[in-house]
Design a protein around this motif. Sequence first.
Motif, PDB file in Angstrom:
ATOM      1  N   SER A 142       0.828  -1.208   0.000  1.00  0.00           N
ATOM      2  CA  SER A 142       0.000   0.000   0.000  1.00  0.00           C
ATOM      3  C   SER A 142       0.866   1.263   0.000  1.00  0.00           C
ATOM      4  N   ALA A 143       2.178   1.099   0.308  1.00  0.00           N
ATOM      5  CA  ALA A 143       3.073   2.259   0.322  1.00  0.00           C
ATOM      6  C   ALA A 143       3.755   2.454  -1.036  1.00  0.00           C
ATOM      7  N   LEU A 144       3.195   1.849  -2.069  1.00  0.00           N
ATOM      8  CA  LEU A 144       3.850   1.925  -3.385  1.00  0.00           C
ATOM      9  C   LEU A 144       4.034   3.379  -3.823  1.00  0.00           C
ATOM     10  N   SER A 145       5.041   3.589  -4.691  1.00  0.00           N
ATOM     11  CA  SER A 145       5.334   4.972  -5.057  1.00  0.00           C
ATOM     12  C   SER A 145       5.238   5.250  -6.562  1.00  0.00           C
ATOM     13  N   THR A 146       4.967   4.238  -7.379  1.00  0.00           N
ATOM     14  CA  THR A 146       4.774   4.491  -8.815  1.00  0.00           C
ATOM     15  C   THR A 146       3.658   5.535  -8.966  1.00  0.00           C
ATOM     16  N   ALA A 147       3.940   6.577  -9.762  1.00  0.00           N
ATOM     17  CA  ALA A 147       3.018   7.716  -9.794  1.00  0.00           C
ATOM     18  C   ALA A 147       2.225   7.772 -11.099  1.00  0.00           C
ATOM     19  N   LEU A 148       0.935   8.023 -10.970  1.00  0.00           N
ATOM     20  CA  LEU A 148       0.075   8.303 -12.122  1.00  0.00           C
ATOM     21  C   LEU A 148      -0.281   9.785 -12.034  1.00  0.00           C
ATOM     22  N   ARG A 149       0.287  10.571 -12.948  1.00  0.00           N
ATOM     23  CA  ARG A 149       0.126  12.034 -12.853  1.00  0.00           C
ATOM     24  C   ARG A 149      -0.438  12.614 -14.137  1.00  0.00           C
ATOM     25  N   GLU A 150      -1.104  13.741 -13.953  1.00  0.00           N
ATOM     26  CA  GLU A 150      -1.616  14.519 -15.087  1.00  0.00           C
ATOM     27  C   GLU A 150      -0.491  15.426 -15.563  1.00  0.00           C
ATOM     28  N   GLU A 151      -0.084  15.282 -16.805  1.00  0.00           N
ATOM     29  CA  GLU A 151       0.967  16.164 -17.346  1.00  0.00           C
ATOM     30  C   GLU A 151       0.515  16.653 -18.709  1.00  0.00           C
ATOM     31  N   ASP A 152       0.392  17.956 -18.871  1.00  0.00           N
ATOM     32  CA  ASP A 152      -0.039  18.559 -20.146  1.00  0.00           C
ATOM     33  C   ASP A 152      -1.316  17.898 -20.662  1.00  0.00           C
ATOM     34  N   GLY A 153      -2.254  17.697 -19.751  1.00  0.00           N
ATOM     35  CA  GLY A 153      -3.554  17.162 -20.157  1.00  0.00           C
ATOM     36  C   GLY A 153      -3.557  15.655 -20.399  1.00  0.00           C
ATOM     37  N   GLU A 154      -2.445  15.007 -20.102  1.00  0.00           N
ATOM     38  CA  GLU A 154      -2.405  13.547 -20.308  1.00  0.00           C
ATOM     39  C   GLU A 154      -2.005  12.842 -19.019  1.00  0.00           C
ATOM     40  N   LEU A 155      -2.426  11.581 -18.897  1.00  0.00           N
ATOM     41  CA  LEU A 155      -2.027  10.795 -17.730  1.00  0.00           C
ATOM     42  C   LEU A 155      -0.719  10.076 -18.042  1.00  0.00           C
ATOM     43  N   ARG A 156       0.240  10.199 -17.136  1.00  0.00           N
ATOM     44  CA  ARG A 156       1.550   9.577 -17.343  1.00  0.00           C
ATOM     45  C   ARG A 156       1.923   8.733 -16.121  1.00  0.00           C
ATOM     46  N   LEU A 157       2.548   7.602 -16.435  1.00  0.00           N
ATOM     47  CA  LEU A 157       2.916   6.644 -15.379  1.00  0.00           C
ATOM     48  C   LEU A 157       4.440   6.613 -15.257  1.00  0.00           C
ATOM     49  N   THR A 158       4.929   6.812 -14.006  1.00  0.00           N
ATOM     50  CA  THR A 158       6.372   6.820 -13.809  1.00  0.00           C
ATOM     51  C   THR A 158       6.718   6.022 -12.560  1.00  0.00           C
ATOM     52  N   GLY A 159       7.676   5.126 -12.679  1.00  0.00           N
ATOM     53  CA  GLY A 159       8.092   4.349 -11.509  1.00  0.00           C
ATOM     54  C   GLY A 159       8.761   3.054 -11.935  1.00  0.00           C
ATOM     55  N   ALA A 160       8.850   2.118 -10.989  1.00  0.00           N
ATOM     56  CA  ALA A 160       9.500   0.829 -11.283  1.00  0.00           C
ATOM     57  C   ALA A 160       8.770  -0.281 -10.553  1.00  0.00           C
ATOM     58  N   LYS A 161       8.696  -1.426 -11.193  1.00  0.00           N
ATOM     59  CA  LYS A 161       8.107  -2.628 -10.582  1.00  0.00           C
ATOM     60  C   LYS A 161       9.131  -3.745 -10.667  1.00  0.00           C
ATOM     61  N   ARG A 162       8.988  -4.731  -9.816  1.00  0.00           N
ATOM     62  CA  ARG A 162       9.997  -5.799  -9.808  1.00  0.00           C
ATOM     63  C   ARG A 162       9.354  -7.148  -9.464  1.00  0.00           C
ATOM     64  N   TYR A 163       9.941  -8.210  -9.945  1.00  0.00           N
ATOM     65  CA  TYR A 163       9.478  -9.587  -9.686  1.00  0.00           C
ATOM     66  C   TYR A 163       8.103  -9.856 -10.297  1.00  0.00           C
ATOM     67  N   VAL A 164       7.803  -9.190 -11.398  1.00  0.00           N
ATOM     68  CA  VAL A 164       6.480  -9.327 -12.014  1.00  0.00           C
ATOM     69  C   VAL A 164       6.490 -10.487 -13.017  1.00  0.00           C
ATOM     70  N   GLY A 165       5.629 -11.482 -12.772  1.00  0.00           N
ATOM     71  CA  GLY A 165       5.570 -12.647 -13.656  1.00  0.00           C
ATOM     72  C   GLY A 165       5.198 -12.237 -15.084  1.00  0.00           C
ATOM     73  N   ASN A 166       5.897 -12.790 -16.065  1.00  0.00           N
ATOM     74  CA  ASN A 166       5.623 -12.564 -17.496  1.00  0.00           C
ATOM     75  C   ASN A 166       5.807 -11.122 -17.953  1.00  0.00           C
ATOM     76  N   ALA A 167       6.487 -10.301 -17.150  1.00  0.00           N
ATOM     77  CA  ALA A 167       6.558  -8.860 -17.453  1.00  0.00           C
ATOM     78  C   ALA A 167       7.130  -8.588 -18.844  1.00  0.00           C
ATOM     79  N   ALA A 168       8.138  -9.380 -19.231  1.00  0.00           N
ATOM     80  CA  ALA A 168       8.816  -9.066 -20.494  1.00  0.00           C
ATOM     81  C   ALA A 168       8.080  -9.617 -21.706  1.00  0.00           C
ATOM     82  N   ARG A 169       7.159 -10.573 -21.497  1.00  0.00           N
ATOM     83  CA  ARG A 169       6.435 -11.116 -22.654  1.00  0.00           C
ATOM     84  C   ARG A 169       4.982 -10.641 -22.711  1.00  0.00           C
ATOM     85  N   ALA A 170       4.563  -9.879 -21.680  1.00  0.00           N
ATOM     86  CA  ALA A 170       3.152  -9.461 -21.628  1.00  0.00           C
ATOM     87  C   ALA A 170       2.852  -8.407 -22.693  1.00  0.00           C
TER      88      ALA A 170
END
Lengths: 382, 210
Positions: A142-170
Amino acid sequence: MSVLDGRLTALRGQAREWAADFRAAALELDRDPGLVADHLDLPGVRCLSTFGVPPAFQVDPPTVGPYRFDGTNGLERAVVLEEFAAGDIGMTLAAPGPSMSGVLVAKLGDQEQQEWFFGRMTAAPTWTCFALTEPERGSDASALSTALREEDGELRLTGAKRYVGNAARARYAAVFARTRPGPLGVTAVLLDTEAEGYHAEPLDSLGIRGAQIGAVTLNGVRVDRDRVLGRHLSPARRGIWASLQVFNELRPSVAALALGIAGAAHAYVREHYAGALGEDRDRIEVLGGRIAATRALVHRAAAAVDATGDGYLASAAKARACALAEETTLAACDLLGPAARLSHPLLDKLVRDARGVEFMEGTRNIQHLNLFQGMRSGRVGA
Amino acid sequence: MTATEHGAVSVAAAPAPSVQDVARGEGLAPALRLLLGGRGAGQAPRGRTGFALLPEDWAADRVVLRRYGLPGGPVVVVHEPPAAPADAGGAVDGTDLLRLRLGVAEGLRDACVAHLADRPSGESTVLMQQMVKGQLAEALAHQLELSALLDSGVPVRGPLLRSVHGQITRNGRALLRLLGARGYLADGPGAVAEASELLADVHGPAKEDR
Ligand SMILES: Cc1cc2nc3c(=O)[nH]c(=O)nc-3n(C[C@H](O)[C@H](O)[C@H](O)COP(=O)(O)OP(=O)(O)OC[C@H]3O[C@@H](n4cnc5c(N)ncnc54)[C@H](O)[C@@H]3O)c2cc1C
């Protein structure tokens, strides 16, 4: 008494048959997780590619004999996933399909989002991933820090995730992010991983190598507003509360995966040490009894989640099943004597895989803390 | 302790580091070298089924079945054709092997403490969670007991040898759980624990010896 009716028993028999193909390919997939692409025609893999797609979105609903099934019910998932994992957990988790993200979309998505996501799952085998864990924060999600922000009228996602199953083939990723501080600031979005700024690379793990866990960087990835899950719900119902509901639903399935590994190790030792006598025979028999007991608990837990949404029993089931998977695989090695792991590659693989289920969907400590809460509130064991 | 004369000054020579300390602080390969010491690469012992876990440079031209790139240098699993007498290089000393594995487990505890002290959890760190403190203390108490056993001179063979190997494996597993997914990566501390488990697998006593 088993809670399985004729339909689930038939489903279990079918899954067991399909899982034999998984077993046959297990070692090569373990050596090279990329080989899953060569196995897309296995009936079990095809089953998983739409497993969890709600009936309304199924094009050609799978059937076993006279029965229809779609993997949207917890008990059904527990039965099938135990058998598949007994075949090979690597193939089970490597398969394309809605998987964990499907549970999230079914719970949180509005009609259009569900059509969009599940439509893609039924059109062709498609890999998805579920990106919650961050490099700095695992259990304290619940303390995650990946941010979903409004930038120039668009939603942008910034951050890092780790140990995610199938991440590279999804092709599609469900990603958890924060729009503002506090528990109500957490939300989940659906991403097309071909979007600019999404980068994932596999991490070399000691077991469950088929799942190819990976590290993801999100560098200002543009998010379509329509892809913010639960946009029709209040923030309270789409944030941490919703993710907890999803985890409650998933927990019996992860317990079933662990149970499948325990069952496979038990079957292995029975086959390869058929002449066990005395104490050794007793030990094998007791392990079999414990597996049956844990299976009964997993089924009860799944039925409870299906009936009430409560995941306390499921926490008990997950903790017990993971411990049992480790103990059974180690006991099988001990029973088979010196160099069991090196002389029996499939058993060695089970030993390595057994350790990994522990971390999926919350570690043992986190399950114990949850169970304690259930006990204190009188929701379980009263 | 020995003392060497250096002119008028008497200098105490440092005691040779134990296999346990080397395994804990320097890594598995240096500890294996110390354990197998005088024998040299060609004489490295195998378990009775012909498998051996060796520092990579000791594997010479044998076929490598597995390789672990570990701190202190890579180790590999090799297999010698069954035609060769299984203990051509002499068996590994059971107690020394336990010391080596206990050293690995102590190193795992060090890695746990360092990793968890850096991991945020709520307002604090994962290391400072009561459950985690308790589990680390339990793992340490167990290691202290095993250390005391090995120092006591009580013969550790047969069923006790097998039990102590099992205890070290389970002690390591408890610590690996605490390392979270970090301990499940091939380039992390979990790989050292995995190689240590394989050492027990290769050199474990057979049933008739129990
Ligand atoms: C095979 C595999 C597949 C995975 N798949 C996915 C995936 O698809 N998507 C995804 O997002 N993540 C995935 N994960 C990551 C997984 O969710 C995390 O590993 C898990 O949440 C634990 O986090 P951590 O590894 O950071 O450990 P940490 O949170 O650092 O925990 C380390 C240890 O401390 C204990 N601990 C932590 N906090 C407390 C506390 N407050 N009280 C008591 N004990 C505590 C834990 O129980 C654990 O033993 C996967 C991991 C593995 C190994």
